[in-house]
Design a protein around this motif. Structure first.
Motif, mmCIF file in Angstrom:
data_model
loop_
_atom_site.group_PDB
_atom_site.id
_atom_site.type_symbol
_atom_site.label_atom_id
_atom_site.label_comp_id
_atom_site.label_asym_id
_atom_site.label_seq_id
_atom_site.Cartn_x
_atom_site.Cartn_y
_atom_site.Cartn_z
ATOM 1 N N UNK A 1 0.866 -1.182 0.000
ATOM 2 C CA UNK A 1 0.000 0.000 0.000
ATOM 3 C C UNK A 1 0.908 1.239 0.000
ATOM 4 N N UNK A 2 1.507 1.556 -1.140
ATOM 5 C CA UNK A 2 2.515 2.630 -1.180
ATOM 6 C C UNK A 2 1.992 4.008 -0.801
ATOM 7 N N UNK A 3 0.693 4.256 -0.897
ATOM 8 C CA UNK A 3 0.133 5.570 -0.554
ATOM 9 C C UNK A 3 -0.310 5.671 0.901
ATOM 10 N N UNK A 4 -0.197 4.591 1.636
ATOM 11 C CA UNK A 4 -0.596 4.590 3.052
ATOM 12 C C UNK A 4 0.414 5.426 3.855
ATOM 13 N N UNK A 5 -0.067 6.247 4.825
ATOM 14 C CA UNK A 5 0.864 7.074 5.603
ATOM 15 C C UNK A 5 1.874 6.270 6.425
ATOM 16 N N UNK A 6 1.579 5.011 6.727
ATOM 17 C CA UNK A 6 2.503 4.190 7.515
ATOM 18 C C UNK A 6 3.304 3.224 6.646
ATOM 19 N N UNK A 7 3.285 3.426 5.318
ATOM 20 C CA UNK A 7 4.055 2.562 4.422
ATOM 21 C C UNK A 7 5.541 2.718 4.721
ATOM 22 N N UNK A 8 6.253 1.618 4.622
ATOM 23 C CA UNK A 8 7.697 1.616 4.865
ATOM 24 C C UNK A 8 8.356 2.408 3.740
ATOM 25 N N UNK A 9 9.257 3.317 4.111
ATOM 26 C CA UNK A 9 9.826 4.269 3.149
ATOM 27 C C UNK A 9 11.039 3.748 2.399
#
Length: 139
Positions: free
Chosen positions: A80-88
């Motif tokens: 889920x690349x657009x999720x605020x908690x996605x791993x950067x």
């Protein structure tokens, strides 16, 4: 007969602790952050029992909670690349870590715990009735 009630009481306390842990696991199965608000998914709690030798009588022992372990199972990852908690960055870049808690397993554990609780209440009820009948015979 008092000892049998003590043993059943120890089991009731242990099973209550286990059911509380299961309830917490179910309640937090979608918790993605820790209490500080950092991206750290909830880890399931598992209750470990051991015999309580202080209640040993006629070969029977009580039970107590030895520890409440935190599961070390890997998290489940969803892309889920657009999720605020996605791993950067790194191997899991764009993924979000979710708690690895299986609802079916938790529900089966809850049913097992409930049945064990009910069985110990039944043992206490039988012990109480047996004591009452013994006093009736003696009186």
């Amino acid at each position: 007969m008092i000892r049998s009630i003590d043993i059943s009481t120890s089991a009731l306390v242990a099973q209550r602790t286990r059911l509380n842990a299961i309830s917490g696991n179910i309640a937090n199965m979608s918790s993605l952050t820790d209490e500080n608000g950092e991206a750290n998914p909830y880890r399931a709690r598992e209750v470990v029992f051991q015999t309580d030798d202080s209640l040993t009588t006629s070969g029977a022992s009580g039970v107590k909670v030895a520890e409440i372990k935190t599961s070390d199972a890997d998290h489940r990852y969803r892309y889920q690349p657009n999720h605020p908690l996605a791993i950067k960055e790194g191997e899991w870049k764009g993924y979000v870590a979710y708690p690895n808690i299986d609802m079916t397993t938790q529900m089966v554990d809850a049913m097992e715990t409930t049945r064990a609780y009910e069985a110990n209440v039944g043992v206490m009820e039988i012990s109480k009735n047996l004591s009452r009948e013994t006093l009736t015979i003696l009186a």
